[in-house]
Scaffold this active site. Structure first.
Site, PDB file in Angstrom:
ATOM      1  N   HIS A  97       0.822  -1.218   0.000  1.00 48.22           N
ATOM      2  CA  HIS A  97       0.000   0.000   0.000  1.00 48.22           C
ATOM      3  C   HIS A  97       0.851   1.261   0.000  1.00 48.22           C
ATOM      4  O   HIS A  97       0.435   2.292  -0.516  1.00 48.22           O
ATOM      5  CB  HIS A  97      -0.937   0.015   1.214  1.00 48.22           C
ATOM      6  CG  HIS A  97      -1.892  -1.122   1.211  1.00 48.22           C
ATOM      7  ND1 HIS A  97      -2.303  -1.758   2.356  1.00 48.22           N
ATOM      8  CD2 HIS A  97      -2.511  -1.756   0.179  1.00 48.22           C
ATOM      9  CE1 HIS A  97      -3.140  -2.728   2.027  1.00 48.22           C
ATOM     10  NE2 HIS A  97      -3.272  -2.751   0.730  1.00 48.22           N
ATOM     11  N   HIS A  98       2.016   1.200   0.643  1.00 45.31           N
ATOM     12  CA  HIS A  98       2.852   2.412   0.776  1.00 45.31           C
ATOM     13  C   HIS A  98       4.284   2.229   0.297  1.00 45.31           C
ATOM     14  O   HIS A  98       5.061   3.169   0.344  1.00 45.31           O
ATOM     15  CB  HIS A  98       2.875   2.862   2.239  1.00 45.31           C
ATOM     16  CG  HIS A  98       1.516   3.127   2.810  1.00 45.31           C
ATOM     17  ND1 HIS A  98       0.819   2.198   3.562  1.00 45.31           N
ATOM     18  CD2 HIS A  98       0.710   4.216   2.713  1.00 45.31           C
ATOM     19  CE1 HIS A  98      -0.351   2.705   3.907  1.00 45.31           C
ATOM     20  NE2 HIS A  98      -0.445   3.921   3.409  1.00 45.31           N
TER      21      HIS A  98
HETATM   22 ZN   LIG Z   1       1.328   0.294   4.453  1.00 50.28          ZN
END
Ligand SMILES: [Zn+2]
Length: 202
Positions: A97-98
């Site tokens: 996600h990041h």
């Molecule tokens: Zn993350």
């Protein structure tokens, strides 16, 4: 872009990876420029190539390589058929996600059927599935599925305990939180696994 790696370009798969490294380096140079940094700065000029090499050769290398072959050994009549637990195996992965690291330890437990595996193999399987953008829940499941299938075990239990840098350095900035995920396949008693680990620590 200048080539900074020693690669054997006779090897077709190395050629593909070299192409990936060069294109990723080009994209990352655009990000650095968009951030307003100076790509001619001696400290930064090789950063695009370094990031590309890190992604392709290390943190995402599992996307471009084959899963490890699990060496197993037959159990004879004199060998225990009880639980095998390998605990506190360190690993690092990348949150999809990041694109921030998450790092921690895994415990791999299995109940043998007729074979046991070489003790380092569990760690290799963990590293393979961790070497790609992941979420911790999927990583836990993938390790469990792969070992369950290739060990022909009666049951497999995996527990992963990790700290996520996307929780530490951004968003909620909860520096000390950690996440535990578990996966169970087949017939294995989770309570027995956890109490064995507790007993061993005493
Ligand atoms: Zn993350």
């Amino acid at each position: 872009m200048s080539k900074v790696y020693n690669v054997n370009l006779e090897n077709p798969s190395e050629l593909v990876l070299e192409g990936k490294r060069q294109r990723i380096a080009g994209h990352f140079a655009n990000i650095i420029e968009e951030l307003g940094l100076d790509l001619t700065d001696p400290s930064i000029k090789d950063t695009p190539a370094r990031v590309a090499k890190m992604l392709v050769n290390e943190t995402c290398n599992g996307l471009f390589s084959e899963p490890p072959v699990i060496t197993t050994f037959p159990l004879d009549e004199n060998t225990s058929r009880e639980l095998v637990i390998i605990e506190n195996i360190p690993f690092s992965s990348l949150c999809e996600h990041h694109f921030q690291p998450f790092i921690g330890t895994a415990t791999i437990a299995y109940l043998p059927n007729d074979r046991v595996m070489g003790l380092s193999k569990g760690a290799r399987v963990l590293d393979y599935f961790a070497s790609r953008p992941q979420i911790q829940e999927r990583l836990t499941n993938e390790v469990a599925q792969y070992l369950f299938k290739h060990l022909n075990a009666k049951g497999v239990f995996i527990m992963i305990h990790a700290e996520h840098f996307c929780m530490k350095v951004r968003g909620v900035k909860k520096h000390n939180s950690s996440t535990i995920t578990t996966a169970i396949l087949g017939e294995i008693n989770k309570t027995e696994v956890l109490s064995s680990i507790q007993l061993a620590r005493k």
